[in-house]
Design an enzyme around this catalytic site. Structure first.
Site, PDB file in Angstrom:
ATOM      1  N   ALA A   1       5.640  -9.468  49.869  1.00 53.19           N
ATOM      2  CA  ALA A   1       4.629  -8.609  49.258  1.00 53.19           C
ATOM      3  C   ALA A   1       4.402  -7.372  50.129  1.00 53.19           C
ATOM      4  CB  ALA A   1       3.325  -9.379  49.070  1.00 53.19           C
TER       5      ALA A   1
ATOM      6  N   PHE B   1      13.275 -24.236  35.528  1.00 51.51           N
ATOM      7  CA  PHE B   1      12.269 -24.597  36.521  1.00 51.51           C
ATOM      8  C   PHE B   1      11.112 -25.275  35.818  1.00 51.51           C
ATOM      9  CE2 PHE B   1      11.400 -22.975  41.017  1.00 51.51           C
ATOM     10  CZ  PHE B   1      12.681 -23.251  41.457  1.00 51.51           C
TER      11      PHE B   1
ATOM     12  N   GLN C   1      -2.084 -25.937  45.766  1.00 48.02           N
ATOM     13  CA  GLN C   1      -0.941 -26.611  45.162  1.00 48.02           C
ATOM     14  C   GLN C   1      -0.288 -27.575  46.151  1.00 48.02           C
ATOM     15  OE1 GLN C   1       2.943 -24.495  43.829  1.00 48.02           O
ATOM     16  NE2 GLN C   1       1.946 -25.216  41.973  1.00 48.02           N
TER      17      GLN C   1
ATOM     18  N   HIS D   1       3.057 -29.488  46.584  1.00 47.34           N
ATOM     19  CA  HIS D   1       4.415 -29.463  46.038  1.00 47.34           C
ATOM     20  C   HIS D   1       4.932 -30.891  45.934  1.00 47.34           C
ATOM     21  CE1 HIS D   1       8.633 -28.564  45.439  1.00 47.34           C
ATOM     22  NE2 HIS D   1       8.317 -27.305  45.247  1.00 47.34           N
TER      23      HIS D   1
ATOM     24  N   LEU E   1      10.041 -28.343  52.741  1.00 45.25           N
ATOM     25  CA  LEU E   1      10.231 -28.232  51.298  1.00 45.25           C
ATOM     26  C   LEU E   1      11.636 -28.633  50.846  1.00 45.25           C
ATOM     27  CD1 LEU E   1       9.106 -27.027  48.573  1.00 45.25           C
ATOM     28  CD2 LEU E   1      10.070 -24.845  49.309  1.00 45.25           C
TER      29      LEU E   1
ATOM     30  N   GLU F   1      12.210 -27.115  44.096  1.00 51.32           N
ATOM     31  CA  GLU F   1      12.129 -27.535  42.699  1.00 51.32           C
ATOM     32  C   GLU F   1      13.462 -27.267  41.996  1.00 51.32           C
ATOM     33  OE1 GLU F   1       8.383 -26.817  40.780  1.00 51.32           O
ATOM     34  OE2 GLU F   1       9.365 -25.890  39.074  1.00 51.32           O
TER      35      GLU F   1
ATOM     36  N   ARG G   1       3.926 -28.503  38.499  1.00 49.34           N
ATOM     37  CA  ARG G   1       3.850 -29.172  39.807  1.00 49.34           C
ATOM     38  C   ARG G   1       2.630 -30.079  39.962  1.00 49.34           C
ATOM     39  NH1 ARG G   1       5.945 -24.181  43.670  1.00 49.34           N
ATOM     40  NH2 ARG G   1       8.134 -24.415  43.080  1.00 49.34           N
TER      41      ARG G   1
ATOM     42  N   HIS H   1       1.251 -26.808  49.742  1.00 49.67           N
ATOM     43  CA  HIS H   1       2.323 -25.836  49.574  1.00 49.67           C
ATOM     44  C   HIS H   1       1.824 -24.414  49.356  1.00 49.67           C
ATOM     45  CE1 HIS H   1       6.231 -24.300  48.562  1.00 49.67           C
ATOM     46  NE2 HIS H   1       5.918 -24.052  47.315  1.00 49.67           N
TER      47      HIS H   1
ATOM     48  N   ARG I   1       0.105 -22.940  39.937  1.00 47.28           N
ATOM     49  CA  ARG I   1       1.180 -21.945  39.862  1.00 47.28           C
ATOM     50  C   ARG I   1       2.477 -22.597  39.413  1.00 47.28           C
ATOM     51  NH1 ARG I   1       5.331 -20.670  42.988  1.00 47.28           N
ATOM     52  NH2 ARG I   1       4.712 -21.760  44.895  1.00 47.28           N
TER      53      ARG I   1
END
Lengths: 561, 319
Positions: A14, A115, A228, A230, A240, A243, A274, A338, A373
């Site tokens: 970002a 996804f 969230q 995960h 991680l 996904e 999720r 996550h 999300r």
């Protein structure tokens, strides 16, 4: 004194996207980051980035918007979600034109994979290192435009004068000096707050910095209760497992060898959103169908070739941590902290309530993710809102004359740091963090209830008080003092954790990632609104619900997968 | 659980003239990574121990350090694979860098090597000519993805003996990054990029393969060979000693089955480069004096055909 038109705090996706947009818009822009940009945790994003390119099946920004709104359990603001989904294809093409190394279809177009929670294969990717390749592409653009990077500068405070943002104070880790960085516009892009929890996919650097800085400066944090978890993280270290593994067809199995997801999500199975998958896994484990406190992620049937081509990184990460090779054995996994859906409150241009102050990426709450999300939307958010906030900022600075440097904030920060360094005894930050992590894991994990949340608020308030009274930094050096930086990070984490627990306690419903066993239903009549947490020196935050959810094309419906 | 002794290099550039070492004992499972062992030491014993770290999953590239004499990522190195029989692990900053504090080093010279590459895509046509993505075949992209796994941890740079004697050498990581653009079919600056990396002493690489120890399997050693091949294929700066040397070596091995040292000197320096040849003449005279003058003419070794067969099988056609 350092001076720029636009200063971006954070050098991840970002932040860099914002900086490149501002540079191309003609602004004098700099990045302030506590680490070199390519070290940012955006690089750990594996699976992909969503955009309705329609390269594999017909798709549209509208379908993407619907999936995202549904995924958010209708707490996402639909104007902002639509803006993101409409900007998405153009931003992916922009990245591709700048050299991003996306995996390809046989005809040379960008490949897309299915996804969770998505109606069609919409996730663009680069094997399982998507975050890393985009990170490099954006860093290359910084080099191209000669964007100044204040590397290993840790931002400690936001300057606000006469109600507008005038820059930041940052701690130069190389020499221990606090410096005033004046800017007409400041964009926070500091990433997430996963380190509130002990078991998290987040790196050591994801410490709520932007959350804490903005919050202390009087900007509310929004929807912090939505954290969230995960569904697929390694038990050993929380790392991680993308996904994308399930996107490519991997199964989730319980101790009986059942693909249990179809009990919870009859249509989507492993590719439900999720929150649904994490709750299902945790239910299986709580009901005794786990394997050593885990469920199993089974990729064996994908075959060696596909695993090595599309999921090589996670195969190696699992091998390193567990000794198990995903080609031959299922990998034990469990849900882990996550992604912080909540964050610094912004509008759909990334603007906060303080003119000249913006937030983008994980530290912001626009809100496009609402209560949950979708996978592949976080990288998208960084790119879209990085660009949007910078676009807005470049316009904004044209209307602002010279901003006055604010020595007041610099002095206050110098006192804060010398106070911490001057203390000769007290409680070190690792102790405070362990206390915070313990109560967060015990009381604010997947299933929550009033008694636990009340306990979390009390215990976190006690940690807050202890920090303020006796936080102690052992290292007194002016060179690369990571003990001091870790202590300042802990300060920010405690603020974020307290906002999370207080917001969760007050929200007497279950929605998206917030599952209250004492209030198991979604309550649209009372809770179709955002939580705004305002910092309160004396204790838990003041909560305010004046911001309603923006509903446009999609009226709330029962959510099932 | 095991008692593990971390024998740590300690130095603070602001106050210390010389470094010292501290031994810190931590009680942890021996499968713990060296990074987590350091985290435990910092949290429980000495908060002033300094090192860079972030992702702890081998993707951010922060925690490269020298562990028992071998440089690598601390987050990817379990203690039980490196500790000695007493449970000790010696930890030092990465070589080839200036220490700043403990295990933290000054990285700027490493980043400068990238900056010299102009490390961004420079297509030959304008973006606006493409409403959608530029098309690239999966195979063309795959080549780049393998290199894109590089996390810029500088392990290869720290291990490189050429960097240690000539800091101007681009180093393995930057050459691999140059490859990423040279082989990108979308890029329009292939020749210019090959020239740039050649000027940054591409040909100094001695192919010792120290950099084949890459935690991310980028294998910069092989990418260096690829870039050299690209230079020869595109005939970029062919009159420099590097490519001349490579070509004359292969030419004579193919011809006679062994190194032809006299031809090697003439071929590398240039048969008509009188000044260059005069420069090495004293060496030749000394060798002759000691009876070590290589023969002027070589007969092919027996069964030289078999050597040529190897070349035929391996050689990438050079246009």
């Amino acid at each position: 004194m350092i001076k720029h038109d636009v200063v971006v705090i954070g050098g991840g996706l970002a932040g860099m996207r914002a900086a490149v947009e501002a540079a191309e818009g003609g602004a004098d822009v700099a990045i302030v980051s506590k680490m070199h940009p390519v070290r940012s945790h955006s690089g750990a994003a594996q699976g992909g980035i969503n955009a309705a390119l329609g390269n594999r099946e017909d798709d549209s920004p509208k379908a993407h918007t619907f999936d995202t709104v549904k995924g958010s359990d209708y707490l996402g603001d639909q104007d902002a979600v639509a803006a993101m989904c409409e900007d998405a294809p153009g931003q992916i093409i922009w990245l591709e034109h700048r050299g991003c190394i996306f995996s390809r279809l046989p005809d040379g177009r960008i490949a897309q994979r299915p996804f969770g929670g998505a109606g069609s294969p919409r996730t663009c990717y680069s094997a399982d290192v998507t975050g890393l390749v985009i990170l490099h592409t954006l860093w290359e653009q910084l080099e191209r435009f000669g964007v100044k990077v204040y590397e290993e500068y840790f931002c400690t405070a936001l300057c606000v004068e006469d109600g507008i943002g005038t820059g930041v104070v940052a701690y130069n880790m190389r020499n221990g000096a606090l410096e005033l960085i004046t800017a007409k516009a400041t964009i926070f892009a500091t990433g997430g707050a996963g380190r509130m929890y002990a078991k998290t996919t987040n790196g050591y650097a994801s410490t709520a910095d932007g959350f804490g800085i903005a919050y202390k400066a009087g900007i509310p944090l929004m929807d912090m209760e939505f954290m969230q978890f995960h569904p697929t993280t390694l038990k050993e270290n929380g790392v991680l497992m993308t996904e994308g593994a399930r996107g490519e067809g991997a199964y989730l199995l319980n101790a009986l060898g059942e693909r249990f997801m179809f009990k919870y999500a009859p249509n989507k199975g492993e590719l439900a959103s999720r929150d649904v998958v994490s709750r299902a896994e945790w239910t299986e484990i709580l009901e005794g169908r786990g394997v050593d406190g885990c469920v199993l992620l089974d990729m064996r049937h994908l075959g060696r070739e596909k695993i090595l081509e599309r999921l090589p990184q996670i195969r190696e990460l699992a091998l390193d941590a567990t000794g198990k090779d995903a080609i031959n054995e299922p990998i034990p996994i469990l849900p882990g902290a996550h992604y912080t859906m909540g964050g610094i409150e912004t509008d759909k241009w990334g603007a906060t309530r303080i003119p000249g102050v913006y937030a983008a990426g994980e530290c912001a709450c626009v809100s496009v993710h609402g209560a949950n999300r979708l996978g592949g939307n976080s990288l998208l958010e960084t790119i879209v809102f990085g660009a949007r906030s910078a676009k807005h900022a470049v316009n904004y600075i044209k209307s602002v004359g010279e901003v006055r440097p604010s020595e007041r904030t610099l002095k206050a920060q110098q006192e804060r740091v010398s106070g911490l360094l001057g203390r000769t005894s007290g409680t070190r930050s690792p102790i405070l963090r362990r206390a915070m992590n313990a109560t967060m894991s015990e009381n604010t994990f997947i299933f929550r209830n009033e008694a636990g949340l009340r306990k979390a608020v009390d215990e976190l308030s006690a940690v807050r008080k202890e920090f303020d009274a006796s936080a102690y930094v052992m290292d007194k050096s002016t060179t690369f003092n990571t003990d001091l930086v870790t202590t300042l990070e802990t300060d920010f984490l405690i603020d974020a954790a307290l906002a999370l627990a207080a917001g969760s306690l007050a929200r007497t419903e279950s929605r998206g990632a917030q599952a209250r066993t004492d209030y198991p239903e979604r309550d649209d009549a009372n809770w179709l609104k955002h939580t705004l947490a305002w910092r309160n020196e004396q204790g838990p935050p003041r909560l305010d619900y004046s911001r309603a959810v923006t509903i446009a094309d999609f009226a709330p419906e029962v959510r099932s997968y | 659980m095991a008692k593990i002794t971390l024998d740590i290099f300690r130095f603070d550039e602001a106050v210390d003239v010389v470094p010292h070492r501290d031994a810190v004992v931590v009680d942890i499972p021996e499968t713990t990574t060296v990074l987590d062992a350091l985290e435990t030491a910092k949290a429980d014993v000495d908060g002033s121990i300094s090192f860079r770290r972030s992702c702890r999953s081998a993707i951010c590239g922060s925690c490269s350090m020298n562990i028992n004499g071998i440089t690598g990522l601390a987050c990817k190195t379990p203690c039980n694979t490196v500790m000695d029989e007493t449970g000790a692990i010696k930890i030092d900053p990465t070589p080839n860098f200036q220490p700043m504090k403990d295990l933290v080093v000054h990285m700027d010279p490493f980043w400068d090597k990238y900056a010299r590459l102009k490390p961004y895509l420079q297509p030959s046509d304008s973006d606006s000519a493409h409403e959608r993505e530029r098309r690239v075949s999966p195979d063309d992209m795959k080549k780049l993805v393998d290199v894109a796994n590089c996390v810029m941890c500088a392990t290869c740079y720290a291990l490189c003996p050429v960097v240690s004697v000539d800091p101007a050498f681009a180093g393995p990581a930057a050459i691999a990054y140059a490859y990423r653009f040279i082989e990108d079919v979308r890029d329009g600056q292939r020749k210019e990029r090959i020239a740039q990396i050649s000027e940054d002493y591409l040909w100094l690489c001695a192919h010792c393969y120290a950099c084949s120890y890459c935690p991310k399997h980028v294998d910069p050693n092989d990418r260096i060979i690829d870039v050299k091949r690209a230079a020869i294929k595109d005939r970029v700066l062919m009159n420099e000693r590097g490519p001349r040397h490579a070509l004359v070596v292969t030419k004579w091995i193919k011809k006679v089955g062994m190194l032809h040292e006299t031809e090697l000197i003439a071929g590398t320096i240039g048969r008509f480069n009188v000044r260059g040849l005069l420069k090495v003449a004293p060496l030749g005279l000394r060798m002759a004096y000691k009876g070590k003058m290589p023969p002027m003419f070589l007969k092919p070794i027996p069964k030289v055909d078999e050597v040529r067969t190897i070349f035929d099988a391996l050689e990438v056609p050079v246009s």
